[in-house]
Design an enzyme around this catalytic site. Structure first.
Site, short mmCIF file in Angstrom:
data_model
loop_
_atom_site.label_atom_id
_atom_site.label_comp_id
_atom_site.label_asym_id
_atom_site.label_seq_id
_atom_site.Cartn_x
_atom_site.Cartn_y
_atom_site.Cartn_z
N GLY A 157 0.75 -1.13 -0.22
CA GLY A 157 -0.08 0.04 0.10
C GLY A 157 0.81 1.23 0.13
N HIS A 174 4.84 1.93 -7.78
CA HIS A 174 3.70 0.81 -7.59
C HIS A 174 3.02 1.08 -9.09
CE1 HIS A 174 4.33 1.69 -3.15
NE2 HIS A 174 4.71 0.32 -3.28
N GLU A 184 12.93 -3.31 -9.39
CA GLU A 184 14.41 -3.44 -9.05
C GLU A 184 14.56 -2.55 -7.92
OE1 GLU A 184 16.45 -2.47 -12.73
OE2 GLU A 184 15.81 -4.41 -13.68
N SER A 224 7.71 4.92 0.03
CA SER A 224 6.66 5.36 0.83
C SER A 224 7.35 5.90 2.11
CB SER A 224 5.79 4.21 1.33
OG SER A 224 6.49 3.00 1.42
N ARG A 225 8.67 5.46 2.32
CA ARG A 225 9.54 6.04 3.52
C ARG A 225 9.98 7.50 3.35
NH1 ARG A 225 10.68 0.50 3.94
NH2 ARG A 225 9.97 -0.10 6.00
#
Ligand code: AMP
Length: 284
Positions: A27, A33, A144, A182-183
């Site tokens: 998510g 994504h 990757e 996402s970080r």
């Protein structure tokens, strides 16, 4: 909007005999994504995106607790990118009471991310096995960006003869080169500026390799210097490795990669880059 299914039997019934392209995610969907989902949608009759923050792959409980969750947003993003079905099981569905079977990929998981995050790849290999067996895709798409994870999944899929061909997708980057993650959202504006040193150092190493520098030690000195100049950035590892086992090498040959993990405050970032194209003939 793609339907959200949380029950594995219901999912199997919905998919029937469809040729499925599968994109497993945790998510917090971003353009990285989206690129995977769009490709799966182009190459398959039916695209399934899973959204599951997998507790067994977090070695740090606070990292798990802080992991961003927003299912409504993710369903919208995945649907726009071409997902036909969203599989979003809860933790008790994936790991029912008494769950006690884990998948360990030997060798490859001993170093780098495996060493820095004990148990991480065991969690990844286990959940990907469960998901591949649930979705039974024709193809499964991995980035990757998480290069060691991609190798672990490929090895496991081959060794255990799991369903689906594993398809590798190139890393999607911000305009300044930072790999989407996402970080990144947890970086302060100053840290976000500093973070660009990570891709810059990798690209500088690749440029030097292409200009003829083949000694890993010299390339590492160059990359390390750039990272050390970045205020507040801590290097966890920076290594020049062959692309199959990720063992360090002294000489760069076609396909050799640089892999790196750094810390900015409590945010950990990873990245990697091919130093010389895998099909390049030596020109130096
Ligand atoms: P995650 O949700 O972080 O578990 O990632 C799900 C999939 O998206 C994995 O196969 C990742 O390698 C891939 N991915 C994450 N970030 C990127 C990116 N910047 N570019 C390409 N693929 C990515």
């Amino acid at each position: 909007m793609a339907p959200v299914i949380s029950d594995p039997d219901e999912l199997r019934e919905a998919l029937g005999a469809a040729q499925v392209g599968f994109v497993p995610t945790m998510g917090a969907l971003h353009a990285g994504h989206v690129a995977l989902i769009e490709r799966a949608a182009r190459e398959n009759a039916c695209t399934v995106v899973s959204i599951f923050v997998n507790p067994t792959q977090f070695n740090d409980p606070s990292d798990l607790a802080r992991y961003p969750r927003n299912l409504d947003h993710d369903v919208e993003v995945a649907s726009d990118a071409g997902a036909d079905v969203i599989y979003a099981p809860d933790a008790e569905t994936v790991y029912p009471p008494g769950f006690s079977t884990f998948v360990e990929v030997g060798g490859l998981t001993d170093r780098w991310e495996g060493e820095a995050r004990p148990g991480h790849f065991r969690g990844v290999a286990t959940v990907v096995t469960i998901l591949l067996n649930t979705v039974r895709p024709r193809r499964a798409y991995f980035g990757e960006k998480d290069y060691q994870q991609l190798l672990v999944v490929r090895r496991m899929q081959r060794d255990l003869r799991l369903p689906g061909e594993i398809v590798a997708c190139p890393t999607v980057r911000e305009p300044d080169g930072l790999a989407l993650s996402s970080r990144n959202a947890r970086l302060t504006p100053e840290q976000r500026q500093t973070a660009v040193a990570l891709p810059r150092s990798l690209f500088a190493m690749a440029a030097a390799a292409k200009e003829g520098e083949r000694r890993a030690a010299n390339l590492l000195a160059l990359g390390r210097q750039q990272l050390e100049e970045a205020p507040g950035l801590e290097i966890e590892y920076l290594a020049v490795v062959e692309p199959d086992e990720l063992a360090p090498v002294e000489e760069v040959t076609p396909g050799t990669r640089v892999i790196a993990a750094v810390r900015l405050g409590d945010v950990r970032l990873i990245d990697n880059l091919e130093l010389l194209p895998a099909d390049a003939r030596s020109t130096a």
